[in-house]
Every structure is written in structure tokens, then in C-alpha cells.
Design an enzyme around this catalytic site. Structure first.
Site, mmCIF file in Angstrom:
data_model
loop_
_atom_site.group_PDB
_atom_site.id
_atom_site.type_symbol
_atom_site.label_atom_id
_atom_site.label_comp_id
_atom_site.label_asym_id
_atom_site.label_seq_id
_atom_site.Cartn_x
_atom_site.Cartn_y
_atom_site.Cartn_z
ATOM 1 C CG ASN A 1 -2.084 0.939 1.092
ATOM 2 O OD1 ASN A 1 -2.411 1.335 -0.032
ATOM 3 N ND2 ASN A 1 -2.686 1.320 2.194
ATOM 4 C CG ASP B 1 4.167 -9.265 5.660
ATOM 5 O OD1 ASP B 1 3.291 -9.185 4.784
ATOM 6 O OD2 ASP B 1 3.922 -9.155 6.889
ATOM 7 C CB SER C 1 -6.524 4.730 14.793
ATOM 8 O OG SER C 1 -7.619 5.419 14.225
ATOM 9 C CB ALA C 2 -9.045 9.070 17.012
ATOM 10 C CE1 TYR D 1 -8.366 2.574 11.714
ATOM 11 C CE2 TYR D 1 -6.724 0.931 11.152
ATOM 12 C CZ TYR D 1 -7.057 2.224 11.521
ATOM 13 O OH TYR D 1 -6.069 3.152 11.690
ATOM 14 C CE LYS E 1 -4.050 0.958 13.634
ATOM 15 N NZ LYS E 1 -2.593 0.861 13.408
ATOM 16 C CG PHE F 1 -8.050 12.762 16.685
ATOM 17 C CD1 PHE F 1 -7.198 12.316 17.689
ATOM 18 C CD2 PHE F 1 -9.413 12.819 16.949
ATOM 19 C CE1 PHE F 1 -7.680 11.960 18.945
ATOM 20 C CE2 PHE F 1 -9.905 12.474 18.221
ATOM 21 C CZ PHE F 1 -9.044 12.036 19.200
#
Ligand code: WQD
Length: 343
Positions: free
Chosen positions: A36, A63, A129-130, A153, A157, A182
Site C-alpha cells: 500500500n 513483511d 488511531s482515534a 479496524y 488497534k 485523529f
């Protein structure tokens, strides 16, 4: 100066952080499988970081779930700390491919931690992540808010944060930071590196800039009837250079203060609506950015804004750039690279 392992270092946030770390004098080993991201981003990072940087960045294509690839990355040089960006991050995709997200985000982190212990490296900055807050009870959101993810997702996290908490409590010597981003947006002001999502962008900013540059015809605004000033969703957009500098400040704190476990929001504390973003982007780019008001997107909250105080207290860091800077730099990148890193 330190030697650092950066997983996912060729990605959007990883590449900008690599640049800041090189400019601070560190040497880096980057482990990335390029599913990605593009190796071109790292070539440009070295170009931007100046003449000595080429000798201080080594790329290992691999990886984070592979024991062999991790071994190769750790054997570049003794690793003083790890910044772990490698992972999948599209909310919608995680709904249709949960096991891929659990395998990559949780399985990959698990493999990394074993390799760190095996190489006697116990300093880690984790890209959280928020999203794990889900639907917040209060806004702005403090780190003490309940962790209530609403998609795979976000669950991954939260699971990695839990694993890191258990690890930090299990034995002294671990120094771990979980950074809850954020909405990372924008680009390096040079226009040489930026966000280059695969396929149709899930996120607002790359979609707007692709409409502005003519790659997309029109933006769908997901909901015009939210309980906000103009009816469109409000988010805490953080310039990717502020975010990168926040990682440097976090690393410095871990290496000097001996903190065992730091969990911090990285946000501006200022919310902007979708329509405000569109209008600012129009003013900066001079482009029309046509849009239609569409129905709400499943899983969206009306308002998500950080309480950024703890990062300022613990790191002496806060954001310095505003929405105008974000749109200016994001547009400079998109204009110079209409098709991202691919020619
Ligand atoms: C922002 C606002 C949408 C697209 C996501 C994920 C997570 C995190 C940040 C890493 C919302 C609206 C969007 C569009 C729109 N990243 N929107 N039309 O959902 O806040 O957060 O990115 O952890 O991946 O949680 O970001 O950019 O998708 O949405 O109107 O085509 O823009 O409704 O109000 P989000 P986003």
C-alpha cells in the site's frame, strides 16, 4: 543519535516521519512490503533529507509478519527503537475483510514484539488511531474516554494497545507509546511526498484533491443533516508534518524519560466540517470541487475532535499548522503528482 527500525516507513505517515527522523540525525532501517506504498516515497525522502541521508536509510522489502524478514531488518544494525506503522487502515475494507485486518494488524504486531525481545530492543512507538473511541460520549475526546471500537479496524488497534499494556506491565524495561491519530492529512510543503491511496480514496482529503486535479468528477458529502453548525461532519484534521514531529517528540521522551507506557491523542483539538474543508480547498486551489449532499455513511459519528492536552503536557508538543496550511500543502503535492507516485 539512534538507529531505528521503521515498519511501514514507505507509507503516508511513515515516509513523513522518516524524513523528520533523518533530519534529526537518526539512522533508519525501513521494513515495508509495498502493498500500500511505493519505494519512490523513500527515494524522495532521502532526496529531501540531504546528502548524508542516503547512508542513513536502508530499505528491507518484507513483511512484518515474517520472522525471516524481521530478522533481516533487525540485523542491519543494533536497533535502539522501533516505530511501527505497518498495517491496514481502511474502515470500510476492514468490514469486508476482518481476518486480513486481524492477521496483519494484530498478528504483525505480535511478530514484531517477539522479534524486538529477541534482539533486546524494548522501545516502541505504535501507530494507533482515534477510531478506537467509536461513538464518543463527549467531545473533545480525552485519552480516558472509553475504548469502544465499532469496526474491525478499530478493534485491531484496541487489541494491539491491550497487548502492549500487558507487555509493559509484565517486565521492566519496555518503553512503549501508543499514539492515537485523529485525521492525518496534507503533505510535506515541498510537494515531493504526500498521501497516495490505492484505488478510490476512502478518506475525504485525498478524494477532494483528486476531484480538484480532475481525477474524480464529484465529491459525495456523507450527510448534510448532522447536528453541526452547517450539517456536515466535523473532524480533527492534523497536518502530517505535525504528526511526524509528534513521533520525534515521543521517541525523545521514551529514550530519555524511561516512561513505561504512554497513551496519547495526536490531534489539533480544533474541528472542521466537511463544507469548511471544501471551501478552504476551493480558495487555495482555485478549483470548483463540485459536490453533492449524499446520505450518511455507516459508522460515521457527527463530531470527532481530540482533547490534545496530554501530549502537550508529556511531550511539550502540539500542532502548529492549520487548515489553510493543510490544504496548501496537500494541493501542492496533488498538483505536482496527479497520479501519486506512479508516473
Ligand atoms: C472525514 C469526514 C466523512 C469521504 C478515518 C478512519 C481512520 C483514520 C482517519 C487512521 C467524515 C466525510 C469522507 C467522502 C465525505 N485513519 N467524508 N465524503 O472516517 O473521520 O476517519 O480516517 O487511523 O482510517 O477512522 O475520515 O476522511 O473518511 O471522513 O463526506 O468521500 O469526511 O463523513 O465526516 P474518518 P474520512
Amino acid at each position: 543519535m539512534a538507529h531505528l527500525l521503521i515498519t511501514g516507513g514507505a507509507g503516508f505517515i511513515g515516509s513523513h516521519t522518516c524524513l523528520v527522523l533523518l533530519e534529526a540525525g537518526h539512522s533508519l532501517a525501513v521494513l515495508d512490503n509495498f502493498t500500500n506504498s511505493s519505494p519512490e516515497s523513500l527515494r524522495r525522502v532521502v532526496e529531501l533529507a540531504g546528502p548524508s541521508a542516503g547512508r542513513r536509510l536502508e530499505v528491507v522489502r518484507g513483511d512484518v509478519r515474517s520472522h525471516e524478514d524481521l530478522k533481516q531488518a533487525f540485523e542491519v544494525a543494533p536497533v535502539d527503537g522501533v516505530l511501527h506503522f505497518a498495517g491496514l487502515k481502511a474502515v470500510g475494507e476492514s468490514m469486508s475483510q476482518p481476518l486480513r485486518y486481524w492477521d496483519t494488524n494484530v498478528g504483525g504486531s505480535r511478530s514484531l514484539l517477539s522479534a524486538m525481545a529477541a534482539h533486546d530492543c524494548r522501545t516502541l512507538v505504535f501507530s494507533s488511531s482515534a477510531t478506537l473511541y467509536g461513538y464518543p460520549d463527549t467531545v473533545p475526546i480525552p485519552e480516558s474516554a472509553p475504548v469502544r471500537p465499532i469496526n474491525p479496524y478499530g478493534h485491531t488497534k484496541a487489541a494491539v494497545e491491550r497487548m502492549l499494556g500487558d507487555l509493559a506491565a509484565s517486565e521492566p524495561g519496555w518503553r512503549i507509546a501508543c499514539l492515537r491519530y485523529f485525521n492525518p492529512v496534507g503533505a510535506h510543503p515541498s510537494g515531493r511526498i504526500g498521501e497516495d491511496p490505492n484505488g478510490i480514496p476512502n478518506n475525504l482529503f485525498p478524494f477532494i484533491s483528486q476531484v480538484a486535479v480532475g481525477r474524480r468528477a464529484c465529491l459525495d458529502v456523507f450527510g448534510g443533516d448532522w447536528p453541526t453548525a452547517d450539517g456536515s461532519g466535523v473532524r480533527d484534521y492534523i497536518h502530517v508534518m505535525d504528526l511526524a514531529e509528534g513521533h520525534l517528540a515521543t521517541l525523545d521522551a521514551l529514550l530519555t524519560s524511561g516512561e513505561q507506557l504512554l497513551t496519547l491523542n495526536l490531534g489539533s483539538g480544533r474541528g472542521y466540517s466537511v463544507l469548511e474543508v471544501i471551501n478552504t480547498f476551493r480558495a487555495i486551489s482555485g478549483k470548483a470541487v463540485p459536490y453533492t449532499i449524499a446520505s450518511r455513511r455507516d459508522g460515521d459519528a457527527a463530531i470527532t475532535v481530540a482533547d490534545p492536552q496530554l501530549a502537550e503536557q508529556r511531550l511539550g508538543w502540539k500542532t502548529k499548522r492549520n487548515l489553510h496550511d493543510i490544504c496548501r500543502d496537500g494541493w501542492a503535492w496533488q498538483q505536482a503528482n496527479p497520479k501519486g507516485y506512479s508516473r
